[in-house]
Design a protein around this motif. Structure first.
Motif, PDB file in Angstrom:
ATOM      1  N   UNK A 279       0.848  -1.184   0.000  1.00  0.00           N
ATOM      2  CA  UNK A 279       0.000   0.000   0.000  1.00  0.00           C
ATOM      3  C   UNK A 279       0.887   1.238   0.000  1.00  0.00           C
ATOM      4  N   UNK A 280       0.641   2.123  -0.959  1.00  0.00           N
ATOM      5  CA  UNK A 280       1.336   3.408  -1.023  1.00  0.00           C
ATOM      6  C   UNK A 280       0.341   4.485  -0.609  1.00  0.00           C
ATOM      7  N   UNK A 281       0.624   5.156   0.496  1.00  0.00           N
ATOM      8  CA  UNK A 281      -0.233   6.221   1.012  1.00  0.00           C
ATOM      9  C   UNK A 281       0.538   7.530   0.888  1.00  0.00           C
ATOM     10  N   UNK A 282      -0.079   8.548   0.277  1.00  0.00           N
ATOM     11  CA  UNK A 282       0.680   9.770  -0.006  1.00  0.00           C
ATOM     12  C   UNK A 282      -0.245  10.970  -0.072  1.00  0.00           C
ATOM     13  N   UNK A 283       0.367  12.149   0.037  1.00  0.00           N
ATOM     14  CA  UNK A 283      -0.376  13.388  -0.063  1.00  0.00           C
ATOM     15  C   UNK A 283      -1.270  13.616   1.144  1.00  0.00           C
ATOM     16  N   UNK A 284      -2.305  14.434   0.946  1.00  0.00           N
ATOM     17  CA  UNK A 284      -3.223  14.735   2.024  1.00  0.00           C
ATOM     18  C   UNK A 284      -2.774  15.909   2.875  1.00  0.00           C
ATOM     19  N   UNK A 285      -3.589  16.233   3.878  1.00  0.00           N
ATOM     20  CA  UNK A 285      -3.292  17.299   4.819  1.00  0.00           C
ATOM     21  C   UNK A 285      -2.953  16.683   6.157  1.00  0.00           C
TER      22      UNK A 285
END
Length: 301
Positions: A279-285
């Motif tokens: 799982x690649x989790x990226x970006x967001x605030x």
């Protein structure tokens, strides 16, 4: 507590911050971007916002060399926007809706690097999910109070069909597909006025909706992916708009949610995708900082 930390009797590994090689991708990560995966090795994302300004860049991250680059802008490029939905099917990346341009629909070709405009959906679309199954794209989720249909797009004919009203009026939920079933998870409920954690499934073959157990933590603007028989829900904002770093895992065979602890900094409006079983989790605030999260977390179940 032990049950919450074990799934199938196996303790799962923790989240890890990626190696320094991923740092080259950081300037190109945004919140509320559309995302897709090509050939299980290239993560593609479009649009989103950085420092409050939306854009219409198309960016791709290659897991083989841990670098991110931007693509050219050939063809009819979508408007600069956030909250658009993305889905990769074969060599083509579909980008639907968003703000502005909630009825825009485009296709980008990995082979030619060219954008093409497609038929507009029958209603406004933004802030949900676009998934693919067996030659069709499906979109669920509301953009305002009022009954709205589940939408289906046939790729071969280029036409939209409304499949009847959904049993909920929810925005900023997330939908995933597994083995011909759609799972709609959490979001902001317009009828009840908040995040109630309700979850639903749609049997594509039967054309029927059903109810799932609710999320353990009631969130919207989260992200969700499928690996095997489990659905991973990460991050989001709760009913007091506080960002969370909770990972909730739904085990399909047992119809049960598990608390998997935390995965890193609390965040919402991030994106996630699965490549090569990770799982690649990226970006967001990211909390407590107000601004874009320039980290990419990688998790292997």
């Amino acid at each position: 507590m032990l049950e919450a930390l074990l799934i199938g009797g196996k303790a799962e590994p923790i989240w890890s911050v990626p190696t320094i090689g991923v740092e080259t991708a950081l300037p190109y990560l945004y919140i509320n971007a559309a995302v897709g995966v090509y050939m299980d090795s290239v993560l593609i994302n479009f649009g989103g916002a950085k420092d409050g300004v939306v854009n219409n860049e198309l960016r791709y991250y290659q897991s083989s060399n841990k670098t991110m680059a931007t693509s050219g802008a050939a063809g009819t490029v979508p408007l600069a926007k956030g909250y658009s939905l993305g889905c990769m099917v074969g060599d083509n990346f579909y980008v639907l809706g968003g703000s502005p341009g909630p009825r825009e629909f485009h296709r980008w070709s990995w082979l030619t690097g060219t954008w093409v405009t497609l038929a507009s959906p029958p209603r406004n679309v933004w802030g949900s999910s676009l998934v693919h199954y067996n030659g069709y794209l499906y979109m669920a989720g509301a953009t305002a109070l009022g009954a709205v249909p589940l939408l289906r797009y046939q790729i071969s004919s280029g036409t939209w069909v409304a499949l009847g009203n959904m049993p909920f009026q929810v925005m900023f939920g997330r939908m995933v597909e597994r083995n011909g079933w759609l799972y709609f998870l959490g979001g902001y409920d317009y009828v009840e006025g908040g995040r109630n954690g309700k979850c639903y499934f749609y049997n594509i073959a039967a054309g029927t909706w059903g109810v799932l157990p609710p999320l353990l933590y009631h969130v919207s603007e989260h992200t969700a992916v499928v690996i095997g028989s489990r659905i991973y829900v990460m991050g989001g904002a709760d009913n007091v708009s506080k960002r969370t770093n909770a990972m909730q895992v739904y085990d399909v065979p047992t119809n049960t949610w598990y608390d998997r602890g935390v995965f890193g900094p609390a965040s919402n409006s991030a994106q996630a995708a699965v490549m090569n079983g990770k799982i690649y989790l990226f970006g967001g605030t990211e909390a407590p900082v107000v601004g874009e999260n320039l980290k990419m977390h990688i998790y292997k179940p």
